[in-house]
Write an enzyme that holds these catalytic residues in place. Structure first.
Site, mmCIF file in Angstrom:
data_model
loop_
_atom_site.group_PDB
_atom_site.id
_atom_site.type_symbol
_atom_site.label_atom_id
_atom_site.label_comp_id
_atom_site.label_asym_id
_atom_site.label_seq_id
_atom_site.Cartn_x
_atom_site.Cartn_y
_atom_site.Cartn_z
ATOM 1 N N TYR A 165 0.847 -1.211 0.000
ATOM 2 C CA TYR A 165 0.000 0.000 0.000
ATOM 3 C C TYR A 165 0.880 1.258 0.000
ATOM 4 O O TYR A 165 1.817 1.370 0.815
ATOM 5 C CB TYR A 165 -0.954 0.006 1.213
ATOM 6 N N ALA B 87 -7.773 13.188 4.956
ATOM 7 C CA ALA B 87 -9.145 13.215 4.442
ATOM 8 C C ALA B 87 -10.012 14.304 5.063
ATOM 9 O O ALA B 87 -11.190 14.087 5.344
ATOM 10 C CB ALA B 87 -9.792 11.843 4.581
ATOM 11 N N CYS B 88 -9.433 15.469 5.280
ATOM 12 C CA CYS B 88 -10.218 16.629 5.712
ATOM 13 C C CYS B 88 -10.325 17.640 4.574
ATOM 14 O O CYS B 88 -10.633 18.805 4.801
ATOM 15 C CB CYS B 88 -9.553 17.309 6.901
ATOM 16 N N THR C 81 -6.392 18.166 -0.101
ATOM 17 C CA THR C 81 -6.118 18.160 -1.536
ATOM 18 C C THR C 81 -7.094 19.084 -2.273
ATOM 19 O O THR C 81 -6.700 19.844 -3.155
ATOM 20 C CB THR C 81 -6.195 16.716 -2.077
HETATM 21 C C1 OXD Z 1 -2.598 10.603 4.570
HETATM 22 C C2 OXD Z 1 -2.204 10.592 3.176
HETATM 23 O O1 OXD Z 1 -3.116 9.584 5.045
HETATM 24 O O2 OXD Z 1 -1.801 11.659 2.674
HETATM 25 O O3 OXD Z 1 -2.428 11.635 5.219
HETATM 26 O O4 OXD Z 1 -2.252 9.536 2.544
#
Ligand code: OXD
Ligand code: MN
Length: 601
Positions: A199, A251-252, A255
């Site tokens: 992963y 995931a907040c 991006t």
């Molecule tokens: C995280 C990623 O989990 O960027 O922060 O993948």
């Protein structure tokens, strides 16, 4: 044929090859021809699937093992001689024990395979900011991803001849057995060993492992900051570009924020966004007394589900070519699909586990079977992004005007507030808390403290890390202002109060106005909060009273939060800097005072 005069590197490669016993050793030179040959080989072997080249040129799909779909924090260790140096928030193993345990798994693990040698630079090759690593891996998928995410090849080897050290990164898929999976960091040896996983977050060793865990340790030693932050430029109507760095737990929407397109209502003002990075920021205090930053990466490793042309139109454009998709649904026309993309689900497809899929499928417990994994990803070059900054290659980086911290909280934290000063800002960063998402193994929805969004990524004792932040502040003449944002506040029924996504620029606009002393703010117990009239809401429909609710501070709830902060801080014992306890006490007394005034009125 790649060669190097660096004896240290040659000797190390030989030594690791003796341990892993690959059939061949192949040096990655960074050329297109070598990459294409590897893509072909990996396709023939079924490691990747070539996608529809008319619709998605240069794109491939990869599937990981079903128990290998996210970072495995419980199998991730910081291996320092003294346990205290790893601190209470990291899993710790002694280097001796860790090498011994992993060596057994690595022994002969590459038999029948090729060992690829990937020389890579995090940051522009030769920049003062940059660090070189060399990853040895038996995974073509890793090679192909590293070619997107980092600067790879001959040019790095030539630079390494002028430099002393490099991070020694060893990876093997071995048997992809979760019981023999270890992600080990040896900061004192500048070494990373990762085994048993395929992963990205566990195996693209330039990313979390080097650019955050090892780099944070080096940054402390060398006097700079390695942070889990996006970097973006906001071009103001007058043409001036101000850069901000922002840390959010996984995931907040980091991006999405990094490449937002100004909303209709604000477009008229002429804003434009320049994306420098979406995940990692390396920052240094320069001779001008300001903080400057580079993104050490050259690609995005983004989460697919939920990415669509409303949440992130620039990313939808970015991933149309030269992209490796991981664990998404394969459609009959050899393109891809994920939950929450623009198109409706296809009538049929192959799911992320390689099984036939159609909409509405349920498992034996009646839960929907998803076509793509919730943490499915794409790896894509930053230069594909329509908003990519023209300063990506600059050795000097960009000057940072503001630092944002944020978490995913349904209640408590307002849409935006500003720290009184750097020390208070460090306290705000140190107390970031967020609800857990699918990017981490664990219970989704659970709240956890995630200081500076670095909890899973700090390569040393976080008490020392906070001290380092405080010291860095003292070295700056013009420190960035520090803010906290929360896009996720909900009403009593659980509906989001703030539309988020592109509309977040309205909050950034206030932040820039504060940086430029253009607007006043309300002095509250937790920090400076906007006057509602200072957030431009032209063109959005908020429900009656939503903005007031978004900016509301509930002192009683904050006093309860303090109990959680106290417990969190206590684990650092004497390593927690006294300044953070001072900030804690000041916040407590300001809250009590504010509550007294409120109840009197
Ligand atoms: C995280 C990623 O989990 O960027 O922060 O993948
Ligand atoms: Mn991240």
């Amino acid at each position: 044929m790649v060669s190097t005069h660096n004896k240290k590197l040659r000797d190390w490669v030989k030594k690791m090859a003796r341990l892993c016993q690959p059939d061949n050793i192949c040096w990655i030179d960074g050329s297109d021809s070598q990459r294409q040959a590897l893509e072909k080989e990996a396709s023939v072997l079924g490691e990747i699937i070539e996608l529809n080249q008319q619709k998605l040129p240069g794109c491939f799909l990869h599937r990981t093992a079903i128990d290998d779909v996210a970072r495995t924090e419980h199998l991730t260790f910081i291996c320092t001689k003294k346990k205290r140096d790893a601190g209470p928030t990291n899993n710790w193993m002694s280097p001796l024990a860790a090498y011994k345990k992993a060596r057994v798994i690595f022994k002969g693990a590459m038999q029948g395979r090729t060992m690829y040698v990937i020389p890579f630079s995090m940051g522009p090759v030769g920049s003062e900011f940059s660090k070189i690593g060399v990853e040895l891996t038996d995974s073509r998928y890793v090679v192909l991803n590293m070619l997107i995410m980092t600067r790879v090849g001959e040019v790095v080897l030539r630079q390494l001849e002028k430099e002393d050290g490099f991070t020694k990164c060893l990876h093997s898929k071995a048997g992809l057995d979760i019981n023999k999976r270890l992600i080990l960091h040896f900061p004192e040896d500048n070494t990373i060993w990762s085994v048993g996983s395929g992963y990205g977050g566990n195996v693209l060793l330039g990313k979390k492992c080097l650019s955050l865990r090892i780099a944070s340790y080096l940054a402390k030693k060398e006097g700079w900051l390695a942070e889990h932050m996006l970097i973006m430029g906001i071009e103001e109507p007058n043409g001036r570009i101000e850069y901000i760095a922002a840390a959010f737990p996984s995931a907040c929407g980091k991006t999405n924020l990094a490449m937002l397109i100004p909303p209709e209502g604000l477009k008229i003002k002429g804003y434009r966004i320049w994306t420098v990075g979406d995940d990692i920021s390396w920052m240094r205090v320069d001779s001008d007394g300001s903080l400057w930053a580079v993104n050490p990466e050259t690609g995005f490793f983004g989460v697919a589900p939920g990415t669509n042309s409303k949440t992130n139109p620039n990313m939808m454009e970015t991933i149309k070519k030269n992209t490796i998709y991981t664990n998404v649904l394969l459609k009959p026309d050899n393109t891809v699909w994920w939950e929450g993309t623009d198109e409706k689900a296809p009538d049929q497809g192959i799911d992320w586990q390689g099984r036939p899929w159609k909409p509405g499928l349920k498992d034996s417990c009646g839960n929907p079977i998803l076509g793509s994994h919730p943490n499915s990803r794409f790896t894509t070059p930053i230069t594909n992004c329509p908003s990519h900054s023209f300063r990506l290659k600059q050795h000097h980086g960009v000057p940072i005007s503001a630092i944002l911290f944020g978490g995913r909280r349904q209640h408590l934290t307002p849409l935006i507030y500003e720290a009184f000063n750097w020390q208070h800002g460090v306290f705000i960063g140190a107390t970031v808390a967020s609800e857990r998402t699918a990017a981490q193994v664990g219970n989704v929805g659970e709240v956890r403290y995630d200081p500076m969004a670095m909890f899973p990524f700090c390569g040393y004792n976080m008490g020392e890390y906070f001290k380092h932040w405080l010291e860095t502040g003292r070295r700056m003449l013009n420190p960035p202002k520090i803010f906290h944002v929360n896009w996720f506040r909900t009403d009593e029924k659980g509906n989001f109060l703030w539309p988020g996504f592109t509309e977040n620029l309205r909050v950034l606009e206030w932040i820039l106005d504060r940086c430029n002393n253009k607007v006043q703010a309300i002095n509250t117990a937790i920090g400076y909060v906007p006057r509602p009239q200072d957030i431009d809401t032209a063109g959005i429909k908020l429900t009656e009273g939503a903005l007031e609710k978004l900016l509301e501070i509930n002192e009683e709830a904050w006093l309860k939060e303090l109990a959680g902060i106290k417990n969190f801080f206590k684990q650092f014992k004497s390593d927690l800097p006294k300044e953070l306890w001072q900030e804690y006490d000041s916040l407590a007394s300001r809250l009590k005072q504010a509550l007294k005034v409120r109840t009197k009125n």
